[in-house]
Design an enzyme around this catalytic site. Structure first.
Site, PDB file in Angstrom:
ATOM      1  N   ARG A  20     -14.448  73.299 -53.711  1.00  0.00           N
ATOM      2  CA  ARG A  20     -13.229  72.533 -54.025  1.00  0.00           C
ATOM      3  C   ARG A  20     -13.140  71.345 -53.077  1.00  0.00           C
ATOM      4  O   ARG A  20     -12.789  70.231 -53.467  1.00  0.00           O
ATOM      5  CB  ARG A  20     -11.982  73.425 -53.922  1.00  0.00           C
ATOM      6  CG  ARG A  20     -10.679  72.643 -53.946  1.00  0.00           C
ATOM      7  CD  ARG A  20      -9.463  73.454 -54.399  1.00  0.00           C
ATOM      8  NE  ARG A  20      -9.409  74.803 -53.905  1.00  0.00           N
ATOM      9  CZ  ARG A  20      -9.115  75.159 -52.633  1.00  0.00           C
ATOM     10  NH1 ARG A  20      -8.829  74.248 -51.730  1.00  0.00           N
ATOM     11  NH2 ARG A  20      -9.100  76.420 -52.284  1.00  0.00           N
ATOM     12  N   TYR A  59      -1.204  53.441 -70.976  1.00  0.00           N
ATOM     13  CA  TYR A  59      -1.710  54.657 -71.619  1.00  0.00           C
ATOM     14  C   TYR A  59      -0.558  55.664 -71.744  1.00  0.00           C
ATOM     15  O   TYR A  59       0.196  55.874 -70.786  1.00  0.00           O
ATOM     16  CB  TYR A  59      -2.845  55.239 -70.769  1.00  0.00           C
ATOM     17  CG  TYR A  59      -3.373  56.534 -71.288  1.00  0.00           C
ATOM     18  CD1 TYR A  59      -4.071  56.597 -72.486  1.00  0.00           C
ATOM     19  CD2 TYR A  59      -3.177  57.718 -70.581  1.00  0.00           C
ATOM     20  CE1 TYR A  59      -4.555  57.804 -72.964  1.00  0.00           C
ATOM     21  CE2 TYR A  59      -3.668  58.919 -71.050  1.00  0.00           C
ATOM     22  CZ  TYR A  59      -4.350  58.960 -72.240  1.00  0.00           C
ATOM     23  OH  TYR A  59      -4.826  60.148 -72.712  1.00  0.00           O
ATOM     24  N   LYS A  66     -14.142  58.336 -70.817  1.00  0.00           N
ATOM     25  CA  LYS A  66     -14.316  57.282 -71.812  1.00  0.00           C
ATOM     26  C   LYS A  66     -15.683  56.617 -71.645  1.00  0.00           C
ATOM     27  O   LYS A  66     -16.691  57.264 -71.805  1.00  0.00           O
ATOM     28  CB  LYS A  66     -13.142  56.300 -71.712  1.00  0.00           C
ATOM     29  CG  LYS A  66     -11.772  56.992 -71.618  1.00  0.00           C
ATOM     30  CD  LYS A  66     -11.390  57.784 -72.839  1.00  0.00           C
ATOM     31  CE  LYS A  66     -10.166  58.679 -72.633  1.00  0.00           C
ATOM     32  NZ  LYS A  66      -8.995  58.035 -72.066  1.00  0.00           N
TER      33      LYS A  66
END
Ligand SMILES: *Cc1c(COP(=O)(O)O)cnc(C)c1O
Length: 380
Positions: free
Chosen positions: A50, A103, A200
């Site tokens: 992590r 967005y 994207k």
């Protein structure tokens, strides 16, 4: 050393062939924990995945190099990156300025989650530097810019907005998801932080969700690293690997996305059923001048407004065959969607509401003649 070209960095930055095996690609280090040579004796800085993972660390170095920044941090999604950035920079009572067509998920996070914690925002058109200046208050800590915006493809002049933000003591964040660092590098234009949905164009194949933050600000980077570890929204090593695999071809893909988009823009501009074409490459686009100044090319996203209103827009979306009806963007395959009913439904009734005759196209890298034929038959 002279600065390397974009694709050289995309392919090599952050990784040299493995010293032990010669592997030219970074391994997928599927290890959640790392052996220590005595208590506190970490090898190469890794203790628990992590906090840090070798595959992720290469991705982070690579994205930082592409954005011409010093520090990169990977996240499990673009929204996780956005959330960490907002939490690293804002405290109760603070204010931020956001674009009027941000967005939808960014707007929802600010409006529905951060407002509950005493953070306020004002909305300003990203094209209008004076409106952004006027929206700034003594409590403004961040000016948030997306350029080109999603889905209206408005363009903000990054250098001019940076000046306005800095004059007020605020930081400028640029969501660079639509442009990618191949088309525009906000840090070199004065932005303090870049945020990405790597889902994207960077990933580019619609097969992985991820996010990233890049900055030159060492303290801000430390605060973001604290949240990577402290809140834990990190990408796994396989996600990091897939994202890097996509990034290697970013420049080649972006040029093809742009080539194809330009041909479709020409087709739509001459079509009687299209009322308006929104594309920063068009000379009459309100953001064209700023785009020409700060972008290499104008991108693979096109929005169009249909002359027949909402019905015509929904009909167009339903009739394409190669353009797949789906949310998201930036992959090799062409996608089409109706923002008002899909990606931006959460903005209905708000200042960020989008026109209901709007259709957004993510132009893929298929053969352009097939894409032209597809939209021709869908509009017939
Ligand atoms: C998709 C997107 C996001 C959110 O990213 P996820 O990876 O879906 O969480 C943020 N900003 C822009 C401009 C986007 O297109």
């Amino acid at each position: 050393m002279t600065d390397q070209g974009f694709s050289t960095k995309a392919i090599h930055a952050g990784w040299d062939p493995d010293a032990r095996t010669g592997a030219v690609n970074v391994p997928i280090y599927a290890s959640s924990t790392f052996a220590q040579d005595g208590v506190g004796g970490m090898r190469d800085g890794f203790e628990y995945a992590r906090t840090g993972n070798p595959t992720r660390r290469v991705l982070e170095a690579n994205i930082a190099a592409l954005e011409a920044g010093r520090f990169g941090r990977g996240f499990s999604s673009g929204m996780a990156a956005t959330d960490a950035l907002l939490r690293a920079t804002l405290r109760p009572g603070d204010h931020l300025v956001i674009p009027n067509d941000a967005y939808g998920g960014t707007f929802r996070l600010i409006d529905k989650v951060f407002s509950e914690w005493g953070i306020t925002y004002s909305v300003a058109p990203v094209v209008d530097v004076d409106a952004i200046r006027a929206a700034i208050t003594p409590k403004t800590k961040l000016v948030w810019v997306e350029t080109p915006t999603n889905p209206l493809l408005n363009v903000g002049d990054i250098a001019a907005v940076a000046e306005v933000a800095h004059a007020a003591g605020a930081k400028l964040v640029v969501d660079n998801t639509f442009a990618t660092p191949y088309l525009q590098q906000p840090l070199t234009l004065g932005a303090d932080v870049v945020v990405h949905s790597t889902t994207k164009y960077l990933g580019g194949h619609s097969d992985v969700v991820g996010g990233a933050i890049v900055t030159d600000d060492e303290q801000l980077d430390a605060d973001i690293a604290f949240l990577q570890n402290g809140a834990g929204a990190v990408p796994g090593p396989f996600d990091a690997y897939l994202t890097m695999r996509g990034i290697k071809t970013l420049a080649v893909r972006m040029d093809r996305h742009c080539d194809n988009a330009e041909e479709l823009v020409a087709f739509f501009s001459a079509h009687p059923k299209i009322e308006k074409v929104l594309y920063p490459g068009l000379a009459d686009h309100p953001g064209h001048e700023a785009a020409a100044k700060q972008m290499r090319r104008y991108g693979g996203m096109i929005s169009v407004q249909l002359a027949g209103g909402r019905e015509a827009a929904l009909d167009f979306c339903a009739r394409t065959k190669i353009f797949t009806l789906a949310e998201s963007l930036g992959g090799i395959e062409s996608l089409i969607e109706h923002p008002g009913a899909m990606t931006h439904a959460s903005t209905a009734g708000s200042l960020l509401e989008v026109p209901d005759n709007l259709v957004r196209l993510s132009v893929g890298i298929e053969d352009v003649d097939d894409l032209l034929e597809d939209v021709r038959q869908a509009l017939a």
